[in-house]
Enzyme design. Structure first.
Site, PDB file in Angstrom:
ATOM      1  N   CYS A 103      23.800  16.703  98.655  1.00  0.00           N
ATOM      2  CA  CYS A 103      23.038  17.911  98.927  1.00  0.00           C
ATOM      3  C   CYS A 103      21.575  17.614  98.604  1.00  0.00           C
ATOM      4  O   CYS A 103      21.236  17.284  97.467  1.00  0.00           O
ATOM      5  CB  CYS A 103      23.599  19.029  98.040  1.00  0.00           C
ATOM      6  SG  CYS A 103      22.762  20.587  98.265  1.00  0.00           S
ATOM      7  N   CYS A 117      20.054  33.521  94.213  1.00  0.00           N
ATOM      8  CA  CYS A 117      19.854  32.064  94.199  1.00  0.00           C
ATOM      9  C   CYS A 117      18.863  31.673  93.115  1.00  0.00           C
ATOM     10  O   CYS A 117      17.799  32.287  92.982  1.00  0.00           O
ATOM     11  CB  CYS A 117      19.358  31.616  95.572  1.00  0.00           C
ATOM     12  SG  CYS A 117      18.991  29.862  95.657  1.00  0.00           S
TER      13      CYS A 117
HETATM   14  N1  SAH Z   1      17.480  27.740 102.362  1.00  0.00           N
HETATM   15  C1  SAH Z   1      18.657  27.166 102.941  1.00  0.00           C
HETATM   16  C2  SAH Z   1      19.220  25.996 102.169  1.00  0.00           C
HETATM   17  C3  SAH Z   1      19.256  26.105 100.674  1.00  0.00           C
HETATM   18  S1  SAH Z   1      20.433  27.204  99.954  1.00  0.00           S
HETATM   19  C4  SAH Z   1      19.705  28.227 103.139  1.00  0.00           C
HETATM   20  O1  SAH Z   1      19.479  29.363 102.751  1.00  0.00           O
HETATM   21  O2  SAH Z   1      20.721  27.936 103.742  1.00  0.00           O
HETATM   22  C5  SAH Z   1      21.957  26.406 100.252  1.00  0.00           C
HETATM   23  C6  SAH Z   1      23.171  27.308 100.156  1.00  0.00           C
HETATM   24  O3  SAH Z   1      23.522  27.573  98.787  1.00  0.00           O
HETATM   25  C7  SAH Z   1      22.920  28.642 100.791  1.00  0.00           C
HETATM   26  O4  SAH Z   1      24.018  29.033 101.564  1.00  0.00           O
HETATM   27  C8  SAH Z   1      22.713  29.508  99.583  1.00  0.00           C
HETATM   28  O5  SAH Z   1      22.843  30.817  99.915  1.00  0.00           O
HETATM   29  C9  SAH Z   1      23.742  28.941  98.623  1.00  0.00           C
HETATM   30  N2  SAH Z   1      23.568  29.337  97.230  1.00  0.00           N
HETATM   31  C10 SAH Z   1      22.444  29.666  96.591  1.00  0.00           C
HETATM   32  N3  SAH Z   1      22.685  30.027  95.316  1.00  0.00           N
HETATM   33  C11 SAH Z   1      24.019  29.902  95.141  1.00  0.00           C
HETATM   34  C12 SAH Z   1      24.884  30.132  94.037  1.00  0.00           C
HETATM   35  N4  SAH Z   1      24.409  30.524  92.870  1.00  0.00           N
HETATM   36  N5  SAH Z   1      26.217  29.915  94.218  1.00  0.00           N
HETATM   37  C13 SAH Z   1      26.697  29.480  95.404  1.00  0.00           C
HETATM   38  N6  SAH Z   1      25.922  29.253  96.474  1.00  0.00           N
HETATM   39  C14 SAH Z   1      24.597  29.457  96.355  1.00  0.00           C
END
Ligand code: SAH
Length: 345
Positions: A103, A117
């Protein structure tokens, strides 16, 4: 100084030709960087002294600095890297039955401010260069090589919004995908976006084989705008239109990411609306258990409700997975390691 890892093979070929070197020199350099994985121009022993000196004077071959590494009980590895300007970024390597997926982080911080997030807690400081993304993959590959592990899949799902750094992300994908680069298959590379519609449309027109994942997380505008501010600029109707355009241009299955947040988006209504939204697409839904982030009050849906989501989607012919949690014991959720590290230093 520009990093040599910023250049794709065509760009490297062009600068070498422009400076009086040969086309095949670019292939040689690429092989040293990505096959032999050397970390200095000096080690490129079949290049002329002239070329090595010229590279030394014009490009940097510096690697990222690993300042912390955590290995989880399930084998997930999390790396905290320091960049040249002192910024901290994270990469996570996860083991699946189909391979090892890294990732990758695309920006220092993130401006999308999704409320669940950890990345959004730190505003974007800058975009990563292509080379800084390439080096996350390369440096992790080097770190695990002795254990016989090959990084086979890439997800651009770390900190940052890839379509807010479009050119560098696409260039990065091209470098790691290239046969003479790391040779990671295009179908093994996934770009995940929170729904930047212009980026999705542009991506649709590229006709590349990389996978596109959409962080959906809410099936109606009211809820989505509440937890993902991006939805105010690009509401679901616009997002779905752009995805239909993508589907019309590319014969590729989309994925929807859906974090299950207890009592927020795991209700019967949400389930019904989610099924409705998937109707028009060849789509794969990833139900993701929420990785708890200290700062924000959300918790993960219980297993029984998650299974109901899974079963109902499947019985409505929506393909889906209920993703396993990875690395919960090592703060593997986006931005968690970095934000903890920064608070403690
Ligand atoms: N900005 C992009 C990529 C980064 S986030 C996007 O939004 O897709 C990558 C993934 O992780 C996204 O689906 C996001 O919503 C998820 N994510 C963020 N925080 C998280 C958490 N605490 N637990 C599980 N997934 C999470």
């Amino acid at each position: 100084m520009i990093s040599i890892y910023d250049l794709n093979l065509e760009q490297l070929t062009q600068v070498l030709l422009d400076n009086g070197f040969k086309k095949y020199n670019a292939t040689q350099v690429f092989q040293w960087l990505y096959r032999q994985k050397v970390s200095s121009f000096e080690e490129m022993s079949n290049l002329s002294k002239d070329l090595r000196n010229w590279l030394e004077e014009n490009y940097s071959c510096e690697q990222l600095k690993i300042i912390q590494k955590q290995v989880s009980q399930d084998g997930t590895r999390k790396y905290l890297f320091e960049l040249k300007d002192g910024s901290l970024i994270e990469s996570v390597l996860m083991h699946y039955d189909y391979g090892n997926s890294i990732c990758v982080t695309s920006q220092v911080g993130c401006n999308m401010a999704c409320s669940f997030c950890a990345s959004g807690l730190m505003k974007k400081k800058r975009d990563l260069t292509s080379g800084e993304m390439v080096l996350q993959v390369l440096d992790v590959q080097k770190d695990v090589e002795a254990e016989g592990i090959r990084v086979s899949h890439i997800v651009v799902m770390g900190i940052g919004e890839p379509f807010d750094n479009y050119d560098n992300v696409l260039n990065f994908c091209g470098i790691v995908n290239h046969d003479l680069g790391l040779g990671i298959g295009a179908r093994h590379i996934t770009i995940s976006t929170c729904g930047l519609v212009d980026g999705i449309r542009r991506f649709a027109d590229e006709h590349v084989q990389y996978n596109l994942a959409i962080s959906l997380h809410a099936p109606n505008n009211e809820l989505r705008s509440k937890i993902m501010p991006v939805n105010k600029a690009y509401p679901l109707e616009k997002l779905m239109d752009a995805l239909k355009y993508y589907a019309s241009q590319n014969n590729r299955r989309l994925s929807f990411e859906y974090i299950l947040l207890k009592d927020i988006n795991d209700t019967d209504d949400c389930l019904r609306q989610l099924i409705e939204l998937t109707k028009d697409f060849d789509v794969y839904v990833n139900l993701i258990p929420y990785n708890t982030v200290d700062e924000n009050g959300y918790s993960s849906t219980d297993y029984k409700t998650a299974m109901t989501f899974y079963d109902k989607l499947m019985s409505n012919h929506v393909r889906c997975t209920l993703r396993q949690k990875h690395g919960d014991d090592i703060d593997a959720a986006c931005g968690q390691l970095r934000s903890k590290y920064e608070r403690s230093h």
